[in-house]
Scaffold this motif. Structure first.
Motif, short mmCIF file in Angstrom:
data_model
loop_
_atom_site.label_atom_id
_atom_site.label_comp_id
_atom_site.label_asym_id
_atom_site.label_seq_id
_atom_site.Cartn_x
_atom_site.Cartn_y
_atom_site.Cartn_z
N TYR A 232 -14.46 8.69 1.87
CA TYR A 232 -14.52 8.46 0.41
C TYR A 232 -14.16 9.75 -0.36
O TYR A 232 -13.90 9.70 -1.56
CB TYR A 232 -15.89 7.96 0.00
N GLN A 233 -14.15 10.87 0.34
CA GLN A 233 -13.76 12.13 -0.31
C GLN A 233 -12.24 12.28 -0.41
O GLN A 233 -11.74 13.18 -1.08
CB GLN A 233 -14.30 13.31 0.51
N LEU A 234 -11.53 11.37 0.25
CA LEU A 234 -10.07 11.48 0.32
C LEU A 234 -9.43 11.42 -1.07
O LEU A 234 -9.80 10.61 -1.91
CB LEU A 234 -9.52 10.35 1.18
N ASN A 235 -8.45 12.29 -1.30
CA ASN A 235 -7.70 12.26 -2.56
C ASN A 235 -6.25 12.67 -2.31
O ASN A 235 -5.87 13.02 -1.19
CB ASN A 235 -8.35 13.16 -3.62
N ARG A 236 -5.46 12.65 -3.35
CA ARG A 236 -4.03 12.94 -3.24
C ARG A 236 -3.76 14.34 -2.68
O ARG A 236 -2.82 14.54 -1.91
CB ARG A 236 -3.38 12.81 -4.62
N LEU A 247 4.45 9.91 2.28
CA LEU A 247 3.77 8.69 2.70
C LEU A 247 2.86 8.17 1.60
O LEU A 247 2.88 6.97 1.27
CB LEU A 247 2.93 8.98 3.96
N PHE A 248 2.09 9.05 0.99
CA PHE A 248 1.14 8.65 -0.05
C PHE A 248 1.87 8.10 -1.28
O PHE A 248 1.46 7.09 -1.86
CB PHE A 248 0.28 9.85 -0.45
N LEU A 257 -7.15 3.88 -2.09
CA LEU A 257 -7.73 2.65 -1.55
C LEU A 257 -6.75 1.96 -0.60
O LEU A 257 -7.15 1.50 0.48
CB LEU A 257 -8.11 1.71 -2.69
N LYS A 258 -5.49 1.89 -0.97
CA LYS A 258 -4.49 1.27 -0.10
C LYS A 258 -4.36 2.06 1.20
O LYS A 258 -4.19 1.46 2.27
CB LYS A 258 -3.14 1.22 -0.80
N ALA A 259 -4.45 3.36 1.12
CA ALA A 259 -4.37 4.18 2.32
C ALA A 259 -5.54 3.90 3.25
O ALA A 259 -5.37 3.75 4.46
CB ALA A 259 -4.33 5.66 1.93
N PRO A 265 -8.37 -1.46 8.44
CA PRO A 265 -8.31 -2.75 7.74
C PRO A 265 -9.55 -3.63 7.94
O PRO A 265 -9.81 -4.52 7.13
CB PRO A 265 -7.06 -3.40 8.33
N ASN A 266 -10.33 -3.40 8.99
CA ASN A 266 -11.50 -4.23 9.26
C ASN A 266 -12.77 -3.70 8.58
O ASN A 266 -13.83 -4.34 8.64
CB ASN A 266 -11.75 -4.34 10.77
N TYR A 267 -12.66 -2.55 7.94
CA TYR A 267 -13.82 -1.98 7.25
C TYR A 267 -13.77 -2.39 5.79
O TYR A 267 -12.72 -2.38 5.15
CB TYR A 267 -13.80 -0.45 7.36
N LYS A 268 -14.92 -2.76 5.25
CA LYS A 268 -15.00 -3.20 3.87
C LYS A 268 -15.22 -1.98 2.97
O LYS A 268 -16.33 -1.51 2.77
CB LYS A 268 -16.13 -4.21 3.68
N TRP A 269 -14.12 -1.49 2.42
CA TRP A 269 -14.19 -0.31 1.57
C TRP A 269 -14.73 -0.66 0.19
O TRP A 269 -14.41 -1.70 -0.37
CB TRP A 269 -12.80 0.33 1.43
N SER A 270 -15.55 0.22 -0.34
CA SER A 270 -16.18 0.00 -1.65
C SER A 270 -15.43 0.76 -2.74
O SER A 270 -15.33 1.99 -2.69
CB SER A 270 -17.64 0.44 -1.61
#
Length: 279
Positions: A232-236, A247-248, A257-259, A265-270
């Motif tokens: 969740y800390q991920l950013n540009r 890629l981004f 979120l798309k990344a 894909p099987n994890y439910k991201w909030s």
């Protein structure tokens, strides 16, 4: 002295002129006169040579010595500038076409067999030259030395332009699909090369989800993301700092979120947690 077809020895002449030329170190044209046209070992100056004449190595070398002198070649490296036209304009058309199969490189190697020739430094390489793996590996060794590379990791700084400006553009484009990554996979197969570590990835690389996920795993390791929640800390900026900006921007359309959804894909991201991490 002409050979019956209006051609004189030396470089190609201008239309309507009888002046013959040769190439010196300064590149200035000079007059070349076949003074030895009556010598027995210079039969090529008289026109067609006897059958089997070029089969004798001493005749071929005598011609090459004369040709080099005519063109103003003073050192072995000068022969890299030889062309088929040089033979045809200097009484050697039959020799280059029939004995060397139109390959100036083969003629030069036959003339000076002990010199360490670099095939790619000639004006053109013989047909099938790059099909030899040894020739490709020799070129890569030479390119690395020429560019001053000290380690395999230094190759990450090499781009397609380095190949194209160092006589390897044809090899890279035709044999490796213009991909530095593919060239290095063959050159050093034991090293685990990172495709995204180069200036460009192979064409279509990011279209494969496995490749995108491999990149994300690698980036996570570099960023210290050990748990799913760390993502969740991920950013540009993470993409920019780790060679993933293209890629981004193109595949994920600038969406973290798309990344994440593509990565796991099987994890439910909030979305809520993702927004909260931006505060």
């Amino acid at each position: 002295m002409s050979n019956g077809n209006g051609k004189m020895p030396g470089r190609a002449t201008t239309t309507g002129s009888s002046r013959v030329t040769k190439r010196g170190e300064s590149g200035v044209s000079k007059r070349a006169v076949p003074k030895d046209s009556k010598r027995a070992d210079s039969l090529w100056l008289r026109g067609r040579v006897p059958s089997g004449y070029w089969d004798r190595v001493e005749n071929r070398r005598a011609y090459m010595k004369w040709l080099g002198k005519t063109l103003g070649f003073r050192k072995p490296a000068d022969w890299y500038n030889i062309s088929k036209q040089d033979f045809h304009c200097n009484y050697g058309g039959g020799l280059i076409a029939n004995y060397y199969r139109d390959s100036p490189q083969q003629a030069v190697i036959d003339y000076l067999p002990d010199h360490p020739w670099r095939g790619w430094l000639f004006r053109s390489t013989p047909q099938g030259f790059w099909q030899s793996k040894q020739n490709r590996m020799d070129y890569m060794d030479w390119l690395g030395e020429t560019l001053g590379l000290k380690s395999l990791d230094d190759w990450y700084h090499v781009s397609r332009s380095h190949f194209h400006t160092h006589r390897g553009g044809g090899m890279l484009a035709n044999y490796y699909g213009d991909s530095v990554f593919r060239a290095l996979k063959e050159y050093a197969p034991r090293k685990k090369w990172l495709p995204w570590g180069f200036q460009t990835v192979p064409q279509g690389f990011w279209q494969d989800q496995k490749n995108r996920q491999a990149y994300m795993r690698w980036m996570g390791q570099q960023c210290g993301f050990e748990r799913v929640g760390d993502w969740y800390q991920l950013n540009r900026q993470h993409f920019i700092d780790h060679r993933g900006e293209a890629l981004f921007a193109t595949y994920y359309k600038g969406s973290v979120l798309k990344a994440l959804e593509d990565f796991k894909p099987n994890y439910k991201w909030s979305k809520t947690k993702l927004k909260a991490s931006r505060r």
